[in-house]
Enzyme design. Structure first.
Site, mmCIF file in Angstrom:
data_model
loop_
_atom_site.group_PDB
_atom_site.id
_atom_site.type_symbol
_atom_site.label_atom_id
_atom_site.label_comp_id
_atom_site.label_asym_id
_atom_site.label_seq_id
_atom_site.Cartn_x
_atom_site.Cartn_y
_atom_site.Cartn_z
ATOM 1 C CE LYS A 23 -1.751 1.445 4.084
ATOM 2 N NZ LYS A 23 -1.370 2.835 4.396
ATOM 3 C CG ASN A 24 2.550 2.656 3.510
ATOM 4 O OD1 ASN A 24 1.362 2.944 3.338
ATOM 5 N ND2 ASN A 24 3.073 2.488 4.712
ATOM 6 C CB CYS A 69 -10.856 18.055 12.169
ATOM 7 S SG CYS A 69 -12.366 17.351 11.506
ATOM 8 N NE ARG A 129 0.648 12.324 11.489
ATOM 9 C CZ ARG A 129 0.697 11.209 10.780
ATOM 10 N NH1 ARG A 129 -0.391 10.500 10.616
ATOM 11 N NH2 ARG A 129 1.826 10.824 10.242
ATOM 12 C CG ASP A 151 3.688 1.346 9.549
ATOM 13 O OD1 ASP A 151 3.417 2.256 10.353
ATOM 14 O OD2 ASP A 151 3.660 1.501 8.315
ATOM 15 N NE ARG A 194 -7.485 3.799 6.203
ATOM 16 C CZ ARG A 194 -7.162 4.974 6.705
ATOM 17 N NH1 ARG A 194 -7.650 5.335 7.872
ATOM 18 N NH2 ARG A 194 -6.377 5.793 6.052
#
Ligand code: UD1
Length: 429
Positions: A21-22, A116, A121, A304, A396
């Site tokens: 995914k990343n 929000c 971040r 992670d 996800r």
């Protein structure tokens, strides 16, 4: 979505790992720079990826994701430089289109990442890079607006090797005039994959330790590219195998990417066998021992995987210490694991875990993606049924998570969340 998990016998078998995914998110963002069509293979079918596809469609791209994970993208009609708020707010990776739009259209208006839901971040390092390349940047309410008719190469030192900032600046630098050098850049495998994709499309990028040099080119061409396997997904199944004292092989992986994780598994007594594209773990010794972990930028231990190891170390012999150095507040799984009988105390960025014989099933809530996965792994080895609400967050990051775990011997039922679930804000990814 709620998972109901009954204790599994030791997990056994093999599991094929999906695309990362990343890596997929920045590469889809970078594909906006390529003239004409791009075909990406091994794209994981996950909500964040679907959201990124919706986002580039909203900017004018045509994008089609096939059943086998092949994604064709046509960028001929990209005209829109405003990123839609609703889609961008769904996932932090949305901010990765800032570099592409600035490079391609000379301007961008993009919502602050995460909206929000996750609070402030920082994106200061991304913006510092774009400003050094000549962009005029201002914040207008919840949007960042940037303009630069022609980006120019610059030397940019990152105070911290941020993955997202490194990616965004690399993408922006591809079409800039002159050479961009990023010092103290991130070196995660996903960065190297992004560079591999861009170079295949005609970019001129080199990586030397923590320095990335990008020589600007006039245009990028049509390209076909396969995404690397997901090292965090692979690490999750290896950890689940260790926790249930099982025997599992992850297939279609790049073992070097898994080294920080496999080294720790070996340290605690797990047998690890590495072949060219597989890693197998076996717990010949039922008793695994303690270790200490400090999360660090790659090639250090990945943040992670931190929550997943907290679950594993909760049921190994002795007292382990985990230090989280990447994110300030990434122990949201701890109170949930404590509900399951884990003996963990946190103090700031440190968690002290006293290993216990077994955890007990409980009603817990997935606070974020990896913390949720950690609860699933804990539940597999716990006595009694564990109910994990908010489990949609977990999906996800894991393609076919329940099906893959079930094939290894897990017992998971999936139901709906009741309406009264209290959901914590998500901190990651
Ligand atoms: C990416 C990964 C995420 C992983 C993280 C660290 C994606 C979509 N997500 O997130 O899964 O956990 O890398 O490996 O690829 N920071 C700043 N200023 C900035 C940017 C970051 O101070 O401009 C700080 C962050 O607050 C954090 C640290 O740097 O404390 C690391 O963040 P970063 O490496 O940027 O992570 P992401 O790219 O958001």
């Amino acid at each position: 979505m709620t998972y109901y998990i009954d204790p599994a016998e030791s997990l056994k078998g093999s599991v094929s790992i999906s695309g990362a995914k990343n890596a997929a998110l920045p590469i889809i963002a970078a594909s906006l720079l390529c003239d004409g069509g791009t075909t990406l293979e091994n794209i994981p079918k996950l909500s964040d990826v679907r959201n990124m596809i919706s986002l580039i469609r909203a900017l004018g791209a045509e994008a089609e994701l096939g059943d086998a994970g092949e994604l064709s993208i046509n960028t001929e009609n990209i005209r829109e430089s405003t990123v839609p708020y609703e889609t961008a707010g769904l996932f932090r990776g949305s901010f990765l289109v800032m570099g592409s739009l600035l490079a391609k259209l000379g301007k961008v208006k993009i919502p602050l990442p995460g909206g929000c839901r996750i609070g402030a971040r920082p994106i200061d390092l991304h913006l510092k890079g774009f400003a050094a390349m000549g962009a005029k940047i201002k914040q207008n309410g919840e949007y960042i607006e940037a303009k630069c008719p022609a980006l120019t190469g610059a030397k940019i030192y990152l105070d911290f090797p941020s993955v997202g900032a490194t990616e965004n600046i690399i993408i922006a630098g591809c079409l800039a005039e002159g050479t961009t050098i990023i010092e103290n850049a991130a070196t995660e495998p996903e960065i190297t994959d992004l560079i591999g994709f861009l170079n295949a499309a005609g970019a001129k990028i080199t990586q030397d330790n923590r320095a990335v040099t990008i020589k600007g080119v006039k245009s990028l061409k049509r390209v076909s590219y396969g995404i690397i396997p997901d090292r965090i997904e692979a690490g999750t199944y290896l950890t689940a195998a260790a926790l249930t004292r099982g025997e599992v092989t992850v297939k279609n992986v790049i073992p070097d990417h898994l080294k920080p994780v496999t080294a720790k598994l070996s340290d605690i007594g797990v047998d690890v066998a590495v072949k060219r594209t597989t890693v197998s773990v076996k717990c010949a010794e039922k008793k695994l021992c303690r270790t200490d972990i400090k999360t660090l930028p790659f090639p250090g231990f990945p943040t992670d995987m931190q929550a997943l190891f907290a679950s594993l170390l909760s049921v190994t012999d002795g007292t382990s210490i985990i230090t989280e150095t990447i994110f300030e507040n990434r122990f949201l799984h701890v109170p949930q694991l404590v509900r399951m009988g884990a003996k963990i105390k946190t103090d700031g960025r440190t968690a002290v875990i006293e290993g216990t014989k077994y955890l007990k099933g409980a009603r817990v809530n997935a606070p974020d993606l990896r913390a949720g996965a950690a609860l699933v792994v804990a539940a597999l080895g716990a006595k009694g049924t564990t109910e994990i609400t908010n489990a949609n967050l977990i999906e996800r990051g894991y393609e076919n998570f329940v099906a893959k775990l079930t094939a290894l011997g897990a017992k998971i039922e999936v139901g709906e969340d009741s309406s009264a679930i209290e959901t914590a804000p998500e901190i990651e990814k």
